[in-house]
Write an enzyme that holds these catalytic residues in place. Structure first.
Site, short mmCIF file in Angstrom:
data_model
loop_
_atom_site.label_atom_id
_atom_site.label_comp_id
_atom_site.label_asym_id
_atom_site.label_seq_id
_atom_site.Cartn_x
_atom_site.Cartn_y
_atom_site.Cartn_z
N ASP A 108 4.17 4.82 0.42
CA ASP A 108 2.87 4.61 -0.19
C ASP A 108 3.11 3.90 -1.53
O ASP A 108 4.22 3.94 -2.07
CB ASP A 108 2.19 5.96 -0.38
N ASP A 135 0.43 3.42 -4.60
CA ASP A 135 -0.15 4.04 -5.79
C ASP A 135 0.32 5.49 -5.93
O ASP A 135 0.16 6.28 -5.02
CB ASP A 135 -1.69 4.02 -5.70
N ASP A 147 2.35 10.45 -2.10
CA ASP A 147 1.94 11.38 -3.15
C ASP A 147 0.69 12.15 -2.77
O ASP A 147 0.28 13.04 -3.50
CB ASP A 147 1.70 10.63 -4.47
MG LIG Z 1 -0.80 7.21 -3.29
#
Ligand SMILES: [Mg+2]
Length: 347
Positions: free
Chosen positions: A27, A29, A226
């Site tokens: 991922d 961000d 995250d």
């Molecule tokens: Mg993310």
């Protein structure tokens, strides 16, 4: 799909994750960058993982930017990447739509450049108006300049009975100045106006995972993210193992309260976790041990004993707490108080 892995505690790994898995599905961000800037240790860790032979692929729900633009941004940050290393929800939704439409069909584009390029790549013809004879509506994040009139076009077309596709339904987009409405919020606007339901492609849904595997050819991938309800749940739905990093939106309390589909295989502080093995969490009577820490349940509270100085140790405490919380919760959600135990870790 296999959900064979143990969901009652984080797994151990005797070898570095960058050697145990052939491809990292990363991922962006909150993992590689935040607010446009590289996250601490990301650049060096990714460089080292790649030098060791791991394939790196970047998987984003953001449909606004093209793979070229994302690859350019990564390269500027010091993580050299090409467009073929980037997989977007725009690509996934374009494939999903193309599979249900005649080849060369016109589609009403509600979104930005990333979606336009992805639709063309699948042989579809983006058009701007509900009166341009589209066969479907495809909606993705259009950036801050998208006007209300675009949602009106979508509404007209969907109310005429056209199928509706959405790249992703993330309600928010984190930015440098705060939290902004994401494509999920825009989809809600159209949903309210039409009463219709879109087919969605992005994480955590299977079309995105399928797109990623098709484009990377990964045999033994690990998802690195995250966010529990997109990255980790997407890995779970795809039967793939996962690493949660704590550099983004998820904190310790959320991790301990995760239902089974949101529990990662491994947890680490940041992308340095790719370069190391992972410690075992072992049962000790009613308690769980990891490193120098022991986690157990006392009344309605999780408690933690032990520990010593050093960064790695706090993570071991969190891993032991995960085992205690997840084992007790089983297929449900841990409702114990966790604040005191987590405060002691200083994560
Ligand atoms: Mg993310």
């Amino acid at each position: 799909m296999s959900h064979q892995q143990d969901r009652s505690r984080p797994s151990g790994s005797g070898t570095a994750l960058s050697e145990a898995y052939d491809t990292a599905l990363l991922d962006l961000d909150g993992v590689v960058y935040a607010g446009g800037e590289a996250i601490g240790h990301a650049v060096e860790s990714l460089t080292e993982a790649r030098a060791g032979g791991m394939r790196l692929a970047y998987v984003t729900n953001n449909a606004l930017r093209t793979p070229d633009a994302v690859a350019e941004h990564l390269t500027e940050l010091g993580v050299p990447a090409g467009p073929s290393d980037v997989i977007t929800s725009a690509q996934a939704v374009a494939r999903l739509a193309a599979g249900q439409l005649p080849s060369g069909a016109r589609v009403l584009l509600i979104g930005g450049e990333g979606l336009r390029v992805a639709l063309r790549e699948r042989g579809l013809v983006p058009v701007e108006s509900a009166d341009d004879d589209p066969a479907a509506v495809v909606q993705g994040y259009g950036g801050p300049d998208m006007t209300w009139g675009r949602f009106a076009e979508a509404s007209y077309a969907i109310r005429r009975g056209l199928p509706w596709f959405a790249s992703n339904t993330d309600l928010t987009i984190p930015g440098a100045r705060g939290i902004a409405p994401g494509n999920g919020a825009a989809v809600e606007v159209v949903r309210i106006a039409t009463g219709a339901e879109p087919q969605v492609a992005g994480k955590p849904l299977p079309p995105m995972h399928r797109e990623t595997v098709l484009r990377t050819g990964a045999k033994r991938p690990i998802v690195v993210g995250d966010r529990l309800d997109t990255d980790i749940e997407g890995a779970f739905n795809g039967g793939v193992e996962s690493l949660l990093v704590l550099t983004g939106v998820t904190d310790g309390a959320q991790l301990l309260a995760a239902p089974p589909q949101h529990r990662p295989t491994y947890v680490d502080r940041d992308l340095r976790g790719l370069l190391t093995g992972q410690p075992e969490v072992t049962p000790a009577g009613e308690a769980y041990r990891c490193g120098g820490w022991t986690a157990s349940v006392r009344g309605d509270e999780l408690v933690l004993a032990g520990g010593s100085d050093g960064e790695g140790d706090a993570l071991d405490g969190l891993r032991a707490l995960c085992a205690a919380a997840w084992t007790l919760a089983g297929a449900g959600v841990c409702e114990l108080r966790t604040g005191k135990a987590l405060a002691g870790l200083g994560l």
